[in-house]
Design a protein around this motif. Structure first.
Motif, PDB file in Angstrom:
ATOM      1  N   GLY A 154       0.812  -1.229   0.000  1.00 22.95           N
ATOM      2  CA  GLY A 154       0.000   0.000   0.000  1.00 22.95           C
ATOM      3  C   GLY A 154       0.835   1.264   0.000  1.00 22.95           C
ATOM      4  O   GLY A 154       1.613   1.523   0.916  1.00 22.95           O
TER       5      GLY A 154
ATOM      6  N   SER B  80      -0.098   4.306   0.412  1.00 27.71           N
ATOM      7  CA  SER B  80      -0.472   5.397   1.309  1.00 27.71           C
ATOM      8  C   SER B  80       0.561   5.524   2.416  1.00 27.71           C
ATOM      9  O   SER B  80       0.608   6.507   3.128  1.00 27.71           O
ATOM     10  CB  SER B  80      -1.830   5.125   1.938  1.00 27.71           C
ATOM     11  OG  SER B  80      -1.742   4.035   2.829  1.00 27.71           O
TER      12      SER B  80
ATOM     13  N   SER C 139       0.842   2.725   4.398  1.00 28.49           N
ATOM     14  CA  SER C 139       0.433   1.602   5.221  1.00 28.49           C
ATOM     15  C   SER C 139       1.319   0.394   4.949  1.00 28.49           C
ATOM     16  O   SER C 139       1.625  -0.383   5.844  1.00 28.49           O
ATOM     17  CB  SER C 139      -1.018   1.217   4.913  1.00 28.49           C
ATOM     18  OG  SER C 139      -1.112   0.632   3.609  1.00 28.49           O
TER      19      SER C 139
ATOM     20  N   GLY D  37      -5.113  14.523   2.150  1.00 27.09           N
ATOM     21  CA  GLY D  37      -5.364  15.703   2.970  1.00 27.09           C
ATOM     22  C   GLY D  37      -4.129  16.216   3.677  1.00 27.09           C
ATOM     23  O   GLY D  37      -4.186  17.226   4.373  1.00 27.09           O
TER      24      GLY D  37
ATOM     25  N   TYR E 201      -8.926  16.358   6.895  1.00 26.52           N
ATOM     26  CA  TYR E 201      -7.824  15.398   6.844  1.00 26.52           C
ATOM     27  C   TYR E 201      -8.248  13.997   7.275  1.00 26.52           C
ATOM     28  O   TYR E 201      -7.875  13.001   6.680  1.00 26.52           O
ATOM     29  CB  TYR E 201      -6.679  15.902   7.737  1.00 26.52           C
ATOM     30  CG  TYR E 201      -5.500  14.977   7.827  1.00 26.52           C
ATOM     31  CD1 TYR E 201      -4.770  14.643   6.699  1.00 26.52           C
ATOM     32  CD2 TYR E 201      -5.104  14.452   9.054  1.00 26.52           C
ATOM     33  CE1 TYR E 201      -3.676  13.797   6.777  1.00 26.52           C
ATOM     34  CE2 TYR E 201      -4.004  13.608   9.144  1.00 26.52           C
ATOM     35  CZ  TYR E 201      -3.296  13.279   8.004  1.00 26.52           C
ATOM     36  OH  TYR E 201      -2.227  12.444   8.089  1.00 26.52           O
TER      37      TYR E 201
ATOM     38  N   SER F  53      -9.782   5.120   6.582  1.00 32.64           N
ATOM     39  CA  SER F  53     -10.704   4.295   5.813  1.00 32.64           C
ATOM     40  C   SER F  53     -12.164   4.314   6.288  1.00 32.64           C
ATOM     41  O   SER F  53     -13.074   4.457   5.483  1.00 32.64           O
ATOM     42  CB  SER F  53     -10.129   2.883   5.679  1.00 32.64           C
ATOM     43  OG  SER F  53     -10.807   1.971   6.434  1.00 32.64           O
TER      44      SER F  53
ATOM     45  N   LEU G  91     -10.038  -0.756  -0.476  1.00 29.23           N
ATOM     46  CA  LEU G  91      -9.601   0.638  -0.562  1.00 29.23           C
ATOM     47  C   LEU G  91      -8.092   0.630  -0.760  1.00 29.23           C
ATOM     48  O   LEU G  91      -7.367   0.062   0.051  1.00 29.23           O
ATOM     49  CB  LEU G  91      -9.950   1.372   0.741  1.00 29.23           C
ATOM     50  CG  LEU G  91      -9.359   2.778   0.913  1.00 29.23           C
ATOM     51  CD1 LEU G  91      -9.984   3.759  -0.063  1.00 29.23           C
ATOM     52  CD2 LEU G  91      -9.551   3.280   2.339  1.00 29.23           C
TER      53      LEU G  91
END
Ligand SMILES: Cc1cc2nc3c(=O)[nH]c(=O)nc-3n(C[C@H](O)[C@H](O)[C@H](O)COP(=O)(O)O)c2cc1C
Ligand code: SF4
Ligand code: FES
Lengths: 564, 150, 200
Positions: free
Chosen positions: A186, A188, A190, A218, A302, A307, A340
């Motif tokens: 991931g 992001s 993660s 954000g 933000y 999730s 996601l």
């Protein structure tokens, strides 16, 4: 446009597009991403269009309005293909000269070339500029050849060939096992293995399943996700279609922050074009697979990147995280199985399918594969969007690609991972871009890297993040909200010259409670900047508290030298 | 904005309560603020209680419950702009307008907002007035920019 | 519904599937403090005072007892140095807002929380959301809700609804662990009712 009813139709269209493109024909590609537009790129685009017409060259050269190439520092950036001549900070006044010299006479305009600050030499081609040379642009590479409003441009660079390959030769199970084997994690920050999520969702019960692309971003001072989406939206759509196919999901959403209107506009156009071409909607390329993608725009908060808050927000409720006991892959959006993934995660999918697992795995470290895109900003010479292979060191990014500290100042810290990340001092810049290595150092691989020089104050920056989070959190759970309230008071007092003995301990104690007792990852991650600031820059806190001095001269009411 | 306009937006989104935020964003986009009558209409048509709409309208930064001023000023306070001195730019704007971020002055001349990142960090610190970006500013230059707008 | 066996504070406790750890504990006479929990309402998990240590097959974590479903073999500890420290800090943080709340003071004496640890900021509300959720979930009136976010989050009545519904109900008043609700309601009445000449 006629619908494409089979992979063969798509390949035929691609051939048509390619045969129409004369590789020798000059093409002026102008970066018109959100950043360059702010620098006046729109004026440059129309100047080119007008001037070509005026000089009677309207049919001799193309003008291409592209998304962000990445070298924002030198924007608006203009690349003249086929030779790849790179002009920096182009103004509308410069345009006639470029047209008459470069397009007509095939010569370069020396004065508009980029000057390498290290050598003082003028550089002609984009590829020779150190900023680009040191990157590995697997995901960003095509940006300067794509008009985000043109699906044909995407086809011309090989777009949707991964989807063709999947529909022609791969079972859903095979797609999932390839993604698992590729080691895609991931983006992001993660680092969660994407294939594992996909598999869980595929195996979950239920007819309705959702896939979501998280393009919320954000974080203050981060723009890569939205800029990538803006520049090459079809790449993300292709990744999502492939993912949805593998999980038998028929509904997709792109959750996007609303602050970049151009991003929203470009994705909207891309979705429409993909629908018209039969790449989204019913019976995609005649395969019998249906998949639609809708946009969901965020109202600006933000915490909505988290999730459960994201899914609440997408469902018309306030973006507050909730405590859940099943995974989103079982009960996610509207209690249906949901995957996601971050936008960059999706953008890697076509690459993996096209290159094959083996080649993809050959890039990166043992635990982190592929590349990662960051926004590199702050007190750095080359502000921009950079893509590096996993395993690159932070030092390489800041000094080789970024060109070091702006204005010859002294490096103080690199802020990694945004408000839930931390500060990396100079002696730790050998840290590698690697999920596990950064994780161990208490950092996360968020979208932004911000260079801080000696003019930045660590206390002030910590206060900045806490202020941000205290405003952008949902405020629902007590330890998050109330700890922010108290920590802000403490930090305000320290930066205002009223710090007391014991304040550092108080900060630590409150942070501990916040980390341990809050509901979501925002509250749990909020102590990170404080922790790393105290670990590496405790002396700055002590100077503020004990000597009433702000060494960087940032905090008002305190002088750099201290009270007389 | 009249009730018809609001109804049109609601219908465009199929009258689905789940699209509440999208509906409000669109009203905000067209009207530049959310009048109480608009919220009440949305509440009625989407069958969403006012308490929830009230929360959403105050939770998300995009929404405004008061009319915006004639000049919309955005100061980027993203991390990059922050370390390049955005707070001094914000001070200059506050000094000039006499209002805090999130506010509109009594004459409805200015509305001031801070934003998290405008995607043009290379220009930082910067401010945007009515969509026009003014970059690479010193606080004095920021004051000059503001003076141009009255 | 099946019956599961779990361990709470070294005691074997039987509970029905679908119950929460909090319900199981209380059923066995083990007290866990709560502020935002109410038997008629869905778990909200915001006050966080009910955090307990949960060991599920060797995987230990802190979780809110009011929301955690019971499971066969769970091992729960309701007190530890860490848990007590969290509860004490939460109480101290909240006492800054509602220094005279009876419930907070009662817990404060149990956990050694100092009422004056933090500078007073008497908003009276501790954002437990009991009134908001009771009005929405039980009464289905939605006369009161939250507004804003982060550290500015607070409760707010919807004047039109409050004017119509609240006078005859007021069932949320006794739920409030402080006395803020009363004050807020009076305020709305004052704001929305036709202006009356001030009594001397
Ligand atoms: C406060 C908070 C903000 C977040 N913001 C984002 C974001 O802007 N974009 C994003 O992709 N993920 C964000 N995340 C992470 C997401 O919740 C989620 O884990 C991620 O989108 C999963 O994608 P990945 O597995 O592909 O990384 C955020 C998480 C938290 C706790
Ligand atoms: S930790 Fe903070 S952001 Fe997360 S749910 Fe609690 S109050 Fe909201
Ligand atoms: S009672 Fe469990 S979080 Fe409040």
């Amino acid at each position: 446009m006629a619908r494409l009813n089979s992979p063969e139709d798509l390949e035929k269209l691609r051939q048509e597009v390619l045969s129409r493109n004369d590789p020798k024909r000059p093409c002026i590609s102008i970066c018109a991403g959100t950043g360059c537009i702010a620098c006046g790129a729109a004026g440059v685009v129309s100047a080119f269009e007008e001037d070509l017409r005026r000089q009677g060259l309207g049919d001799k050269a193309d003008v291409k309005r592209t998304g962000c190439h990445g070298f924002c520092e030198q924007g608006p950036a203009v690349v003249v293909h086929p030779d790849g001549v790179f002009y920096a900070r182009v103004k509308p006044e410069d345009v006639p000269e470029i047209v008459s010299r470069t397009i007509k006479e095939k010569k370069v305009v020396e004065r508009l070339l980029y000057v390498d600050p290290a050598t003082g030499q003028r550089v002609v081609h984009e590829s020779e500029i150190q900023f680009f040379e040191k990157q590995k642009r697997l995901v960003l590479g095509s940006n300067s050849r794509i008009d985000p409003g043109s699906i044909e441009d995407y086809l011309a660079v090989g777009g949707y060939s991964a989807l063709v390959k999947v529909l022609r030769t791969m079972s859903p199970e095979k797609v999932i096992s390839d993604i698992k084997e590729s080691g895609l994690r991931g983006r992001s920050g993660s680092g969660f293995p994407a294939g594992r999520k996909w598999e869980a969702c595929r195996n979950a019960e239920g007819e309705t399943k959702y896939v979501i692309c998280n393009c919320h971003e954000g974080d203050p001072g981060a723009f890569v996700d939205r800029m990538m989406m803006e520049a090459n939206p079809h790449l993300v759509l292709e990744g999502m279609i492939i993912g949805a196919y593998s999980m038998a999901a028929h509904d997709g959403y792109i959750f996007v922050g609303g602050e970049f209107p151009l991003t929203v506009e470009n994705v909207g156009i891309a979705i429409r074009q993909a629908e018209e071409h039969g790449l989204l909607g019913q019976n995609i390329l005649g395969s019998g697979f249906d998949f639609t993608v809708r946009l969901s725009i965020d109202g600006g908060s933000y915490v909505c990147g988290e999730s459960t808050a994201l899914m609440a927000s997408m469902d018309g409720r306030v973006g507050e995280p909730i405590r859940k006991y099943d995974h989103a892959t079982e009960r996610g959006l509207r209690a249906r199985p949901t995957v996601l993934n971050n936008l960059q995660t999706w953008a890697n999918v076509p690459l993996i399918i096209n290159q094959g697992v083996e080649r993809y795995r050959s890039i990166g470290t043992s635990g982190s594969k592929g590349t990662k895109v960051f926004s590199l900003t702050g007190a750095v010479v080359n502000t921009g969007m950079v893509e590096v292979p996993m395993g690159a060191t932070l030092k390489e990014i800041v000094f080789d690609i970024g060109g070091g500290v702006r204005g010859g100042g002294k490096f103080k810290a690199l802020q990694v991972g945004g408000p839930l990340g931390g500060f990396v001092p100079e002696n730790q810049l050998n840290l590698k871009v690697d999920f596990d290595e950064l994780g161990k150092a208490g950092l996360s691989m968020g979208p932004s890297l911000v260079v801080m020089d000696e003019n930045a104050c660590i206390v002030d920056t910590v206060k900045y993040f806490v202020t941000f989070l205290s405003d952008e959190s949902c405020g629902k759970c007590t330890p998050c909200r109330e700890v922010f309230r108290q920590i802000l008071k403490v930090l305000n007092r320290i930066s205002g010259g009223r710090g007391r003995e014991g304040d550092i301990e108080l900060l630590k104690e409150l942070s501990d409670v916040q980390r341990d007792a809050t509901l979501c990852a925002l509250g749990q991650g909020a102590p990170s900047p404080i922790d790393s600031a105290l670990a590496h820059f405790r002396d700055e806190f002590e100077a503020h508290i004990g000597e009433k001095r702000c060494p960087a001269g940032v905090c008002r009411g305190l002088s750099a030298a201290g009270p007389r | 904005m009249d009730i018809k306009g609001i109804d049109k937006i609601i219908e465009k989104h199929g009258g689905v309560a789940g699209l509440l935020i999208q509906v409000l964003l669109e009203i905000q986009g067209e009207n530049h603020w959310l009048p109480k009558e608009a919220l009440e209409r949305v509440s009625e048509r989407l069958r969403v209680p006012m308490s929830r709409i009230q929360h959403i309208a105050t939770f998300y930064k995009a929404f405004s419950l008061v009319p915006k001023g004639r000049h919309e000023v955005h100061v980027c306070t993203g991390t990059s702009c922050h370390v390049r001195g955005a707070s001094r730019i914000l001070d200059a704007v506050k000094d000039h307008t006499g209002i805090e971020p999130g506010e509109t002055d009594v004459d409805s001349k200015f509305s001031v907002e801070t934003v998290n990142c405008l995607g043009c960090c290379a220009l930082g610190p910067l401010l945007v007035v009515n969509g026009k970006t003014h970059g690479r500013l010193s606080p004095a230059e920021a004051s000059e920019v503001m003076k141009k707008y009255g | 519904m099946g019956i599961v066996t779990l361990t709470i504070d070294n005691r074997e406790v039987k509970a029905e599937e679908g119950m929460t750890v909090l319900e199981a504990a209380r059923g066995a006479g083990i007290e866990i403090p709560t502020l935002c929990w109410h038997e008629k309402l869905k778990p909200y998990t915001v006050c966080r005072i009910c955090v307990v240590d949960v060991d599920a097959r060797g995987w230990t974590s802190l979780d809110t007892a009011c929301s955690r479903p019971v499971k066969e073999g769970l091992v729960v500890r309701t007190r530890s140095a860490k848990i007590d420290r969290i509860r004490k800090t939460i109480l101290e943080l909240l006492l800054a807002h509602a220094p005279d709340s009876p419930k907070l003071r009662e817990y404060a004496s149990e956990y050694g929380a100092d009422r004056d640890r933090f500078e007073k900021d008497p908003s009276f509300c501790i954002d437990c959301g009991l009134c908001v959720r009771y009005c929405a979930e039980v009464k289905k009136k939605n006369a009161v809700g939250f507004v804003d976010r982060g550290i500015r989050r607070e409760i707010c009545f919807v004047p039109e609804v409050a004017l119509r519904e609240c006078n005859g109900c007021k069932e949320c008043f006794p739920l409030c662990p402080t006395s803020y609700l009363q004050a807020a309601f009076v305020l709305v009445q004052a704001l929305t009712a036709p202006a009356q000449p001030e009594k001397p």
